[in-house]
Design a protein around this motif. Structure first.
Motif, PDB file in Angstrom:
ATOM      1  N   ASP A  36      -6.272  13.891  -2.257  1.00 12.83           N
ATOM      2  CA  ASP A  36      -5.493  14.438  -3.371  1.00 12.83           C
ATOM      3  C   ASP A  36      -4.487  15.465  -2.847  1.00 12.83           C
ATOM      4  OD1 ASP A  36      -6.928  12.785  -5.016  1.00 12.83           O
ATOM      5  OD2 ASP A  36      -7.559  14.340  -6.406  1.00 12.83           O
ATOM      6  N   TYR A  37      -3.552  14.961  -2.068  1.00 10.28           N
ATOM      7  CA  TYR A  37      -2.612  15.827  -1.362  1.00 10.28           C
ATOM      8  C   TYR A  37      -1.480  16.315  -2.252  1.00 10.28           C
ATOM      9  CZ  TYR A  37      -5.338  13.935   2.395  1.00 10.28           C
ATOM     10  OH  TYR A  37      -6.405  13.576   3.178  1.00 10.28           O
ATOM     11  N   VAL A  38      -0.965  15.450  -3.122  1.00 12.63           N
ATOM     12  CA  VAL A  38       0.117  15.859  -4.012  1.00 12.63           C
ATOM     13  C   VAL A  38      -0.153  15.380  -5.436  1.00 12.63           C
ATOM     14  CG1 VAL A  38       1.910  16.025  -2.243  1.00 12.63           C
ATOM     15  CG2 VAL A  38       1.494  13.822  -3.351  1.00 12.63           C
ATOM     16  N   ALA A  39       0.327  16.154  -6.396  1.00 12.50           N
ATOM     17  CA  ALA A  39       0.225  15.900  -7.849  1.00 12.50           C
ATOM     18  C   ALA A  39       0.298  17.247  -8.542  1.00 12.50           C
ATOM     19  CB  ALA A  39      -1.083  15.205  -8.227  1.00 12.50           C
ATOM     20  N   GLU A  40       0.895  17.268  -9.737  1.00 12.20           N
ATOM     21  CA  GLU A  40       0.971  18.471 -10.573  1.00 12.20           C
ATOM     22  C   GLU A  40       2.040  19.487 -10.180  1.00 12.20           C
ATOM     23  OE1 GLU A  40      -2.154  16.518 -11.677  1.00 12.20           O
ATOM     24  OE2 GLU A  40      -2.929  17.825 -10.112  1.00 12.20           O
ATOM     25  N   PHE A  41       2.261  19.709  -8.887  1.00 10.63           N
ATOM     26  CA  PHE A  41       3.129  20.810  -8.464  1.00 10.63           C
ATOM     27  C   PHE A  41       4.500  20.305  -8.021  1.00 10.63           C
ATOM     28  CE2 PHE A  41      -1.043  22.612  -8.311  1.00 10.63           C
ATOM     29  CZ  PHE A  41      -0.859  23.943  -8.654  1.00 10.63           C
ATOM     30  N   PRO A  42       5.507  21.182  -8.095  1.00 12.01           N
ATOM     31  CA  PRO A  42       6.856  20.774  -7.689  1.00 12.01           C
ATOM     32  C   PRO A  42       6.995  20.643  -6.178  1.00 12.01           C
ATOM     33  CG  PRO A  42       6.834  23.089  -8.269  1.00 12.01           C
ATOM     34  CD  PRO A  42       5.465  22.549  -8.625  1.00 12.01           C
ATOM     35  N   TYR A  43       8.010  19.913  -5.773  1.00  6.07           N
ATOM     36  CA  TYR A  43       8.401  19.766  -4.372  1.00  6.07           C
ATOM     37  C   TYR A  43       7.259  19.225  -3.505  1.00  6.07           C
ATOM     38  CZ  TYR A  43      11.572  23.116  -6.539  1.00  6.07           C
ATOM     39  OH  TYR A  43      12.417  23.753  -7.409  1.00  6.07           O
ATOM     40  N   PRO A  44       6.691  18.076  -3.857  1.00  9.86           N
ATOM     41  CA  PRO A  44       5.553  17.537  -3.091  1.00  9.86           C
ATOM     42  C   PRO A  44       5.859  17.304  -1.622  1.00  9.86           C
ATOM     43  CG  PRO A  44       6.431  15.892  -4.616  1.00  9.86           C
ATOM     44  CD  PRO A  44       7.043  17.193  -4.988  1.00  9.86           C
ATOM     45  N   GLN A  45       7.135  17.073  -1.284  1.00  5.28           N
ATOM     46  CA  GLN A  45       7.448  16.809   0.114  1.00  5.28           C
ATOM     47  C   GLN A  45       7.158  18.007   1.004  1.00  5.28           C
ATOM     48  OE1 GLN A  45       8.020  13.648   0.658  1.00  5.28           O
ATOM     49  NE2 GLN A  45       7.727  14.138   2.812  1.00  5.28           N
ATOM     50  N   ARG A  46       7.175  19.207   0.431  1.00  3.95           N
ATOM     51  CA  ARG A  46       6.867  20.393   1.237  1.00  3.95           C
ATOM     52  C   ARG A  46       5.405  20.378   1.684  1.00  3.95           C
ATOM     53  NH1 ARG A  46      10.243  25.052  -2.182  1.00  3.95           N
ATOM     54  NH2 ARG A  46      12.249  23.942  -2.105  1.00  3.95           N
ATOM     55  N   THR A  47       4.529  19.892   0.819  1.00  2.00           N
ATOM     56  CA  THR A  47       3.123  19.743   1.208  1.00  2.00           C
ATOM     57  C   THR A  47       2.985  18.700   2.296  1.00  2.00           C
ATOM     58  OG1 THR A  47       2.234  20.430  -0.939  1.00  2.00           O
ATOM     59  CG2 THR A  47       0.845  18.989   0.403  1.00  2.00           C
ATOM     60  N   MET A  48       3.632  17.562   2.129  1.00  2.00           N
ATOM     61  CA  MET A  48       3.496  16.477   3.100  1.00  2.00           C
ATOM     62  C   MET A  48       4.046  16.896   4.465  1.00  2.00           C
ATOM     63  SD  MET A  48       1.803  14.460   1.350  1.00  2.00           S
ATOM     64  CE  MET A  48       1.599  13.337   2.740  1.00  2.00           C
ATOM     65  N   GLU A  49       5.123  17.643   4.492  1.00  3.86           N
ATOM     66  CA  GLU A  49       5.686  18.104   5.766  1.00  3.86           C
ATOM     67  C   GLU A  49       4.693  18.998   6.508  1.00  3.86           C
ATOM     68  OE1 GLU A  49       9.286  19.940   4.531  1.00  3.86           O
ATOM     69  OE2 GLU A  49      10.347  18.035   4.242  1.00  3.86           O
ATOM     70  N   ILE A  50       3.984  19.854   5.761  1.00  2.00           N
ATOM     71  CA  ILE A  50       2.960  20.702   6.383  1.00  2.00           C
ATOM     72  C   ILE A  50       1.849  19.844   6.967  1.00  2.00           C
ATOM     73  CG2 ILE A  50       1.176  22.438   5.933  1.00  2.00           C
ATOM     74  CD1 ILE A  50       3.066  23.587   3.773  1.00  2.00           C
ATOM     75  N   LEU A  51       1.399  18.847   6.230  1.00  2.00           N
ATOM     76  CA  LEU A  51       0.307  17.997   6.694  1.00  2.00           C
ATOM     77  C   LEU A  51       0.718  17.195   7.919  1.00  2.00           C
ATOM     78  CD1 LEU A  51      -1.141  16.738   3.287  1.00  2.00           C
ATOM     79  CD2 LEU A  51      -1.961  18.606   4.730  1.00  2.00           C
ATOM     80  N   TYR A  52       1.929  16.671   7.930  1.00  2.00           N
ATOM     81  CA  TYR A  52       2.391  15.930   9.103  1.00  2.00           C
ATOM     82  C   TYR A  52       2.488  16.847  10.323  1.00  2.00           C
ATOM     83  CZ  TYR A  52       3.639  12.209   5.796  1.00  2.00           C
ATOM     84  OH  TYR A  52       3.613  11.231   4.826  1.00  2.00           O
ATOM     85  N   GLU A  53       2.915  18.073  10.100  1.00  2.00           N
ATOM     86  CA  GLU A  53       2.984  19.029  11.213  1.00  2.00           C
ATOM     87  C   GLU A  53       1.591  19.347  11.743  1.00  2.00           C
ATOM     88  OE1 GLU A  53       4.800  23.475  12.248  1.00  2.00           O
ATOM     89  OE2 GLU A  53       4.829  22.719  10.192  1.00  2.00           O
ATOM     90  N   MET A  54       0.623  19.523  10.839  1.00  2.00           N
ATOM     91  CA  MET A  54      -0.752  19.774  11.260  1.00  2.00           C
ATOM     92  C   MET A  54      -1.289  18.598  12.065  1.00  2.00           C
ATOM     93  SD  MET A  54      -1.683  22.797  10.265  1.00  2.00           S
ATOM     94  CE  MET A  54      -3.453  22.660  10.484  1.00  2.00           C
ATOM     95  N   ARG A  55      -1.003  17.403  11.622  1.00  2.00           N
ATOM     96  CA  ARG A  55      -1.471  16.200  12.320  1.00  2.00           C
ATOM     97  C   ARG A  55      -0.921  16.135  13.739  1.00  2.00           C
ATOM     98  NH1 ARG A  55       0.232  10.312  10.077  1.00  2.00           N
ATOM     99  NH2 ARG A  55       2.265  11.280  10.460  1.00  2.00           N
ATOM    100  N   ASN A  56       0.319  16.587  13.923  1.00  2.00           N
ATOM    101  CA  ASN A  56       0.945  16.545  15.243  1.00  2.00           C
ATOM    102  C   ASN A  56       0.407  17.614  16.186  1.00  2.00           C
ATOM    103  OD1 ASN A  56       2.589  14.380  14.531  1.00  2.00           O
ATOM    104  ND2 ASN A  56       4.272  15.699  13.843  1.00  2.00           N
ATOM    105  N   LYS A  57      -0.079  18.737  15.635  1.00  2.00           N
ATOM    106  CA  LYS A  57      -0.467  19.872  16.470  1.00  2.00           C
ATOM    107  C   LYS A  57      -1.963  19.980  16.716  1.00  2.00           C
ATOM    108  CE  LYS A  57       3.335  23.081  15.446  1.00  2.00           C
ATOM    109  NZ  LYS A  57       3.672  24.426  14.901  1.00  2.00           N
ATOM    110  N   TYR A  58      -2.779  19.460  15.776  1.00  2.00           N
ATOM    111  CA  TYR A  58      -4.213  19.707  15.839  1.00  2.00           C
ATOM    112  C   TYR A  58      -5.010  18.419  15.641  1.00  2.00           C
ATOM    113  CZ  TYR A  58      -2.404  24.413  15.098  1.00  2.00           C
ATOM    114  OH  TYR A  58      -1.692  25.576  15.221  1.00  2.00           O
ATOM    115  N   THR A  59      -6.301  18.529  15.834  1.00  2.00           N
ATOM    116  CA  THR A  59      -7.195  17.407  15.524  1.00  2.00           C
ATOM    117  C   THR A  59      -7.444  17.418  14.022  1.00  2.00           C
ATOM    118  OG1 THR A  59      -8.277  17.531  17.675  1.00  2.00           O
ATOM    119  CG2 THR A  59      -9.472  16.395  15.904  1.00  2.00           C
TER     120      THR A  59
END
Length: 286
Positions: A36-59
């Motif tokens: 349940d990464y996005v829903a309800e809040f504005p600018y969902p792409q900002r959440t996804m960008e954070i998650l993609y960055e986390m995926r690239n940097k960490y396990t």
């Protein structure tokens, strides 16, 4: 070893940043995201960008929640029941329209359940609702949930979906919920996550409830146009942000109950505005 566990972000990237800041300050490099990464809040792409960055940097381990199933269904099913709807599904339309092909492909790559194996420690089964279904609710006051845990062979089930932080223990199984990052219930409006600490073979949960810049979130909601697209759902969101007292599900169920009583039928994705207004008055939501 320490693992940070976050669930039900629902697009609240401001709260997500607050949780990640605390985890990263402790040197944590392994993260579990329970859907349940996005829903309800504005600018969902900002959440996804954070998650993609986390995926690239960490396990990182990512699970598919029921919201991700909504977005996949909307893309591929021409008969999707909420494809054409009224204000009830306005927030869903907004969220879907602000996602990319990359996002949908990412959701499709995710499993509904996964097992994390850490050398020397008990396995962690991670899921959104339960290992069997990402819509099942594991709640301590639900007999079916307790029966499920009684029969489980998993020592640890790490789950989300119900937006309530806590732990249920039955017959050697610990089911632990980190709470919700985006719209937690019963938290007084604070954002929530947890850190799991490995202690020999066992895991110890440490729950966090954090203040964050809720005024910024409310301002962005007003600026985004969400209130015009989804006025009733968004009013519940704003109430949850401030005090965490009434969930979307409770208000939706009340609106459906009122619609059923007045018309003889109700569809969750197509509730007339009049019944939403009545439901909001019932819960004293402005």
């Amino acid at each position: 070893m320490k693992i940070a566990v976050l669930s039900d972000i629902h697009g609240n990237y401001v709260a997500l940043k607050a949780c990640l800041d605390v985890a990263l300050a402790q040197g944590i490099e392994t993260f579990v995201f329970l859907g349940d990464y996005v829903a309800e809040f504005p600018y969902p792409q900002r959440t996804m960008e954070i998650l993609y960055e986390m995926r690239n940097k960490y396990t990182c381990y990512f699970i598919r929640g029921n919201k991700e199933d909504y977005w996949i269904t909307r893309k591929y099913d021409k008969d999707c029941i909420w494809r054409d709807g009224n204000h009830t599904v306005g927030a869903m339309h907004y969220t879907y329209e602000h996602q990319t092909e990359k996002d949908i492909s990412f959701y499709q790559s995710l499993k509904h359940c996964e097992t994390i194996q850490i050398p020397g420690a008990s396995d962690l089964v991670i899921c959104h609702g339960s290992p069997e279904s990402n819509t099942q609710k594991l709640l301590a006051d639900k007999p079916d949930a307790l029966a499920y845990l009684e029969a489980s062979a998993h020592p640890y089930i790490i789950y989300g979906h119900v937006h309530r932080q806590g732990m249920i223990e039955r017959n050697g199984t610990k089911a632990i919920n980190p709470g919700a990052v985006g719209v937690p219930a019963g938290s007084g409006g604070k954002t929530q996550f947890m850190i799991l600490h490995q202690e020999d073979k066992e895991w110890r949960e440490e729950f966090y409830s954090l203040d964050y810049d809720r005024e910024r979130v409310l301002k962005e909601i007003d600026e985004s146009g969400l209130m015009e697209i989804a006025p009733y759902w968004t009013r519940v969101t704003k109430k949850l942000i401030m005090d965490g007292s009434v969930t979307h599900g409770r208000v939706l169920m009340k609106a459906m109950e009122l619609c059923e009583a007045a018309t003889g039928s109700s569809l969750w994705y197509d509730i007339p505005d009049v019944f939403w207004e009545e439901a909001l008055r019932f819960f004293d939501i402005e």
